[in-house]
Design a protein around this motif. Structure first.
Motif, PDB file in Angstrom:
ATOM      1  N   PRO A  62       0.571  -1.397   0.167  1.00 14.12           N
ATOM      2  CA  PRO A  62       0.167   0.108   0.205  1.00 14.12           C
ATOM      3  C   PRO A  62       0.766   0.870   0.249  1.00 14.12           C
ATOM      4  CG  PRO A  62      -0.524  -1.566   1.943  1.00 14.12           C
ATOM      5  CD  PRO A  62       0.149  -1.601   1.014  1.00 14.12           C
ATOM      6  N   THR A  63       1.648   0.970   0.996  1.00 13.29           N
ATOM      7  CA  THR A  63       2.848   3.188   0.839  1.00 13.29           C
ATOM      8  C   THR A  63       3.937   2.600   0.102  1.00 13.29           C
ATOM      9  OG1 THR A  63       4.401   1.442   2.767  1.00 13.29           O
ATOM     10  CG2 THR A  63       2.377   2.709   3.139  1.00 13.29           C
ATOM     11  N   GLY A  64       4.348   1.439  -1.496  1.00 12.79           N
ATOM     12  CA  GLY A  64       4.631   1.018  -2.148  1.00 12.79           C
ATOM     13  C   GLY A  64       6.101   1.097  -2.485  1.00 12.79           C
ATOM     14  N   PRO A  65       7.271   0.961  -3.253  1.00  8.76           N
ATOM     15  CA  PRO A  65       7.050   1.729  -4.215  1.00  8.76           C
ATOM     16  C   PRO A  65       6.437   1.315  -5.730  1.00  8.76           C
ATOM     17  CG  PRO A  65       9.034   0.415  -3.593  1.00  8.76           C
ATOM     18  CD  PRO A  65       8.186   0.284  -3.092  1.00  8.76           C
ATOM     19  N   PHE A  66       5.326   2.148  -6.386  1.00  6.89           N
ATOM     20  CA  PHE A  66       4.701   2.040  -7.335  1.00  6.89           C
ATOM     21  C   PHE A  66       5.228   2.591  -8.641  1.00  6.89           C
ATOM     22  CE2 PHE A  66       1.486   3.399  -3.786  1.00  6.89           C
ATOM     23  CZ  PHE A  66       1.092   2.663  -3.771  1.00  6.89           C
ATOM     24  N   LYS A  67       5.029   1.860  -9.520  1.00  5.05           N
ATOM     25  CA  LYS A  67       5.285   1.816 -11.026  1.00  5.05           C
ATOM     26  C   LYS A  67       4.969   2.444 -11.651  1.00  5.05           C
ATOM     27  CE  LYS A  67       7.593  -1.865 -14.425  1.00  5.05           C
ATOM     28  NZ  LYS A  67       6.931  -0.967 -15.293  1.00  5.05           N
ATOM     29  N   TRP A  68       4.932   3.585 -11.616  1.00  2.00           N
ATOM     30  CA  TRP A  68       4.234   4.759 -12.340  1.00  2.00           C
ATOM     31  C   TRP A  68       3.718   4.175 -13.792  1.00  2.00           C
ATOM     32  CZ3 TRP A  68       0.985   6.230  -9.116  1.00  2.00           C
ATOM     33  CH2 TRP A  68       1.834   6.518  -7.470  1.00  2.00           C
ATOM     34  N   GLU A  69       2.662   4.145 -14.608  1.00  2.00           N
ATOM     35  CA  GLU A  69       2.571   4.621 -15.899  1.00  2.00           C
ATOM     36  C   GLU A  69       2.763   5.233 -16.596  1.00  2.00           C
ATOM     37  OE1 GLU A  69       0.370   1.831 -17.637  1.00  2.00           O
ATOM     38  OE2 GLU A  69       1.474   0.473 -15.952  1.00  2.00           O
ATOM     39  N   LYS A  70       3.341   5.581 -17.495  1.00  3.02           N
ATOM     40  CA  LYS A  70       3.882   6.322 -18.525  1.00  3.02           C
ATOM     41  C   LYS A  70       3.146   6.953 -18.655  1.00  3.02           C
ATOM     42  CE  LYS A  70       8.154   4.617 -19.014  1.00  3.02           C
ATOM     43  NZ  LYS A  70       8.193   3.626 -17.412  1.00  3.02           N
ATOM     44  N   SER A  71       1.858   6.570 -19.663  1.00  2.00           N
ATOM     45  CA  SER A  71       1.358   8.024 -20.133  1.00  2.00           C
ATOM     46  C   SER A  71      -0.435   7.788 -19.181  1.00  2.00           C
ATOM     47  CB  SER A  71       0.603   7.170 -20.866  1.00  2.00           C
ATOM     48  OG  SER A  71       0.026   8.247 -21.258  1.00  2.00           O
ATOM     49  N   PHE A  72      -0.742   8.556 -18.916  1.00  2.78           N
ATOM     50  CA  PHE A  72      -2.259   9.066 -17.910  1.00  2.78           C
ATOM     51  C   PHE A  72      -3.252   8.421 -18.833  1.00  2.78           C
ATOM     52  CE2 PHE A  72      -1.590  12.526 -21.233  1.00  2.78           C
ATOM     53  CZ  PHE A  72      -2.937  12.184 -22.105  1.00  2.78           C
ATOM     54  N   ILE A  73      -4.370   8.318 -17.940  1.00  3.35           N
ATOM     55  CA  ILE A  73      -5.050   7.497 -18.447  1.00  3.35           C
ATOM     56  C   ILE A  73      -5.918   8.093 -19.854  1.00  3.35           C
ATOM     57  CG2 ILE A  73      -7.541   6.428 -18.011  1.00  3.35           C
ATOM     58  CD1 ILE A  73      -6.341   6.018 -14.795  1.00  3.35           C
ATOM     59  N   LYS A  74      -6.019   7.514 -20.903  1.00  6.99           N
ATOM     60  CA  LYS A  74      -6.781   8.088 -21.956  1.00  6.99           C
ATOM     61  C   LYS A  74      -7.946   7.847 -21.275  1.00  6.99           C
ATOM     62  CE  LYS A  74      -2.772   7.826 -24.851  1.00  6.99           C
ATOM     63  NZ  LYS A  74      -2.128   7.392 -23.376  1.00  6.99           N
ATOM     64  N   GLY A  75      -8.995   9.187 -22.547  1.00  3.74           N
ATOM     65  CA  GLY A  75     -10.277   9.764 -22.138  1.00  3.74           C
ATOM     66  C   GLY A  75     -10.213  10.207 -20.329  1.00  3.74           C
ATOM     67  N   VAL A  76      -9.163  10.444 -20.565  1.00  6.70           N
ATOM     68  CA  VAL A  76      -9.836  10.846 -18.883  1.00  6.70           C
ATOM     69  C   VAL A  76      -9.828  12.117 -18.560  1.00  6.70           C
ATOM     70  CG1 VAL A  76      -9.691  10.491 -16.212  1.00  6.70           C
ATOM     71  CG2 VAL A  76     -10.230   8.819 -17.774  1.00  6.70           C
ATOM     72  N   SER A  77     -10.002  13.135 -18.583  1.00  5.99           N
ATOM     73  CA  SER A  77      -9.116  14.685 -17.616  1.00  5.99           C
ATOM     74  C   SER A  77      -9.968  15.345 -17.059  1.00  5.99           C
ATOM     75  CB  SER A  77      -9.434  15.465 -19.356  1.00  5.99           C
ATOM     76  OG  SER A  77     -10.802  15.908 -19.980  1.00  5.99           O
ATOM     77  N   GLY A  78      -9.409  15.632 -16.130  1.00  2.40           N
ATOM     78  CA  GLY A  78     -10.499  16.608 -14.688  1.00  2.40           C
ATOM     79  C   GLY A  78      -9.467  16.037 -13.572  1.00  2.40           C
ATOM     80  N   ILE A  79     -10.172  15.713 -12.255  1.00 10.70           N
ATOM     81  CA  ILE A  79      -9.446  16.422 -10.800  1.00 10.70           C
ATOM     82  C   ILE A  79     -10.408  15.171  -9.965  1.00 10.70           C
ATOM     83  CG2 ILE A  79      -8.840  18.678 -10.813  1.00 10.70           C
ATOM     84  CD1 ILE A  79     -11.020  19.297  -8.559  1.00 10.70           C
ATOM     85  N   ASP A  80      -9.412  14.673  -8.568  1.00 11.38           N
ATOM     86  CA  ASP A  80      -9.743  13.774  -7.775  1.00 11.38           C
ATOM     87  C   ASP A  80     -10.908  13.054  -7.867  1.00 11.38           C
ATOM     88  OD1 ASP A  80      -9.808  16.553  -6.774  1.00 11.38           O
ATOM     89  OD2 ASP A  80     -11.623  16.864  -6.510  1.00 11.38           O
ATOM     90  N   PRO A  81      -9.577  12.129  -8.235  1.00  9.91           N
ATOM     91  CA  PRO A  81      -9.923  10.678  -8.855  1.00  9.91           C
ATOM     92  C   PRO A  81     -10.771   9.724  -7.322  1.00  9.91           C
ATOM     93  CG  PRO A  81      -7.756  10.846  -8.868  1.00  9.91           C
ATOM     94  CD  PRO A  81      -8.198  12.032  -8.760  1.00  9.91           C
ATOM     95  N   GLY A  82     -12.334   8.916  -7.463  1.00  8.59           N
ATOM     96  CA  GLY A  82     -12.224   8.612  -6.129  1.00  8.59           C
ATOM     97  C   GLY A  82     -12.610   7.066  -6.796  1.00  8.59           C
ATOM     98  N   LEU A  83     -12.242   6.050  -5.925  1.00  7.59           N
ATOM     99  CA  LEU A  83     -12.349   4.767  -6.307  1.00  7.59           C
ATOM    100  C   LEU A  83     -12.905   3.611  -5.992  1.00  7.59           C
ATOM    101  CD1 LEU A  83     -10.680   3.155  -9.340  1.00  7.59           C
ATOM    102  CD2 LEU A  83      -9.410   5.223  -8.256  1.00  7.59           C
ATOM    103  N   LEU A  84     -13.948   2.680  -6.900  1.00  7.03           N
ATOM    104  CA  LEU A  84     -15.136   2.035  -6.271  1.00  7.03           C
ATOM    105  C   LEU A  84     -14.574   0.789  -7.156  1.00  7.03           C
ATOM    106  CD1 LEU A  84     -18.179   1.869  -4.013  1.00  7.03           C
ATOM    107  CD2 LEU A  84     -18.800   1.615  -7.103  1.00  7.03           C
ATOM    108  N   LEU A  85     -14.792  -0.580  -5.852  1.00  6.60           N
ATOM    109  CA  LEU A  85     -13.880  -1.947  -6.120  1.00  6.60           C
ATOM    110  C   LEU A  85     -15.854  -2.229  -6.311  1.00  6.60           C
ATOM    111  CD1 LEU A  85     -12.330  -3.517  -7.313  1.00  6.60           C
ATOM    112  CD2 LEU A  85     -11.826  -4.356  -5.475  1.00  6.60           C
TER     113      LEU A  85
END
Ligand code: FUB
Length: 450
Positions: free
Chosen positions: A142-165
């Motif tokens: 949970p506290t990393g280290p994280f492998k960061w994706e090279k690009s942002f998520i295509k088709g999404v522009s905006g702030i405040d990601p909130g995730l639901l599983l």
């Protein structure tokens, strides 16, 4: 004048960072500014993933009339009431697709799926294709280290990601800040969306941001910061029987607590529901925020009772946790003030305590404690303070004679034995004894069970 204040505050923050002082009442930590707290429980442990606020770099003050946000730390709750700072999770200049030195790391989220942890964050893209894009990283911890994706998520522009599983293991990404909020389903890899984002229907009019979805008893809850013209920022919520809506607005979880933002999250931890949110207790300035938490309660019909912000916050201090009595449940005849001085600029203290002043701090787990430490400063040597159980006339379990420590800001740790074993969780009450008529007995910073 502002620059001098900023320099003094930066100096204080550096000193506090060096002491690694992590506390657990409200605000949750005082060694840095933290905002937009997303809380999650992973394997029974409570984590918080906030953003961080800071002062603009020297000479660039005019570029940052709003937030100046350099990246993310992560925190976990250790023991009964101590927050551990795991340090930097991501710094702004390490975002593969981000524009450098823009301090644009707004509210993040982190979620676990199939044993992997996915961290979502907004940043300013270097291709200038939007105000903010949302990126993701993956880690085994949970506290990393994280492998960061090279690009942002295509088709999404905006702030405040909130995730639901959801229970069927399908994930949804909510996002947006404005008059509309959006949602899109995520692919199994959690790194791309499987359809164009849709508008979340059924939400009330007005500015909204900071969407945080969760599910309880088969009902989908979408909570969000919501601005009313007459009131300012509130925290509202809506419910639905479908993850992507349409939703129905159900009311406020928190009224406006000054004016400014109020990004938040909701989590169930050890059978209790907790609302994490932010305020600006330390700075007094709403672009330098500090995360807080308070218990939240559901009514039988699934609606949420309004949360009244407290100083006390959450957690049950036990042996080894700092008990910040200045974040009291009740105070009588004494005051609190910010602890100044070079050595301990780290929160608040009880001061101006007179004969029979008291302060009550609820929910302390005494099990196994044999002594209690107190951090005090005093410019005189007359009187004492007592530790009693439950109320000001409750059982006396320890007594501290007041010592002259060298002055009202010369701090010293003293210790007293607990007279007989105490079991269970009780309210702790500090009762001050002094000469009648004297206006100051001792400054008390914290207590600690040993
Ligand atoms: O912290 C920067 C922005 O302020 C967040 O993204 C919003 O939710 C508001 O808290």
């Amino acid at each position: 004048m502002l620059k001098i204040t900023q320099t003094i505050f930066l100096f204080c923050l550096i000193l506090i960072c060096q002491t690694h002082n992590i506390i657990a009442q409200n605000p949750l930590v005082t060694h840095m500014f933290t905002a937009d707290p997303t809380a999650r429980v992973f394997n029974g442990k409570l984590y918080v993933f906030p953003s961080s606020d800071t002062y603009p770099p020297k000479g660039r003050e005019k570029e940052f009339p709003r937030f100046c946000m350099p990246g993310y730390h992560a925190f976990s709750l250790e023991n009964g009431a101590t927050w551990k700072d795991h340090g930097w999770i991501l710094k702004e200049n390490d975002v593969p697709w981000g524009e450098k030195d823009t301090y644009a790391m707004w509210a993040p989220d982190c979620i676990e799926k199939d044993g992997k942890y996915y961290y979502y964050y907004p940043a300013k893209p270097k291709n200038d294709s939007a105000f903010r894009r949302i990126g993701v990283g993956v880690s085994k911890n949970p506290t990393g280290p994280f492998k960061w994706e090279k690009s942002f998520i295509k088709g999404v522009s905006g702030i405040d990601p909130g995730l639901l599983l959801d229970d069927d293991n399908k994930a949804y990404l909510f996002f947006g800040g404005g008059h509309e909020l959006y949602v899109a389903p995520l692919a199994d890899n959690m790194k791309e969306i499987t359809q164009e984002p849709i508008l979340v229907e059924g939400l009330p009019a007005g500015y909204k941001e900071g969407s945080f979805p969760f599910k309880k008893d088969g009902l989908y809850y979408l909570t969000f910061a919501h601005v009313f013209a007459e009131e300012g920022y509130t925290i509202g919520y809506a419910t639905s029987d479908q993850p992507m809506g349409p939703y129905q607005y159900r009311g406020k979880i928190m009224d406006n607590i000054h004016n400014g933002t109020n990004h938040h999250s909701v989590v169930e931890y050890k059978g209790e529901w907790i609302l994490f949110y932010h305020s600006w207790d330390i700075s007094g300035y709403n672009k330098l925020r500090s995360m807080r938490a308070d218990y939240m309660h559901f009514k039988k019909d699934g609606t949420i009772k309004k949360v009244i912000p407290t100083l006390r916050g959450i957690g049950t201090p036990q042996i080894g946790d700092t008990i910040q009595v200045d974040r009291y449940n009740e105070i009588s005849g004494a005051k609190t003030a910010f602890v100044g001085g070079e050595k301990e600029p780290q929160g608040w203290m009880i001061c101006d305590a007179k004969m029979m002043s008291y302060v009550r701090f609820d929910r302390v787990k005494f099990d196994g404690a044999t002594s209690i430490q107190a951090r005090i400063a005093s410019g005189q040597r007359i009187g004492s303070f007592e530790i009693r159980l439950n109320n000001p006339k409750g059982k006396l379990i320890a007594e501290f004679p007041i010592e002259y420590t060298g002055g009202w800001s010369s701090w010293k740790t003293i210790e007293a034995n607990i007279s007989e074993p105490v079991t269970g969780t009780h309210n702790l009450v500090v009762v001050f004894k002094s000469d009648w008529g004297s206006t100051k007995s001792v400054n008390l910073n914290w207590l600690l069970l040993k």
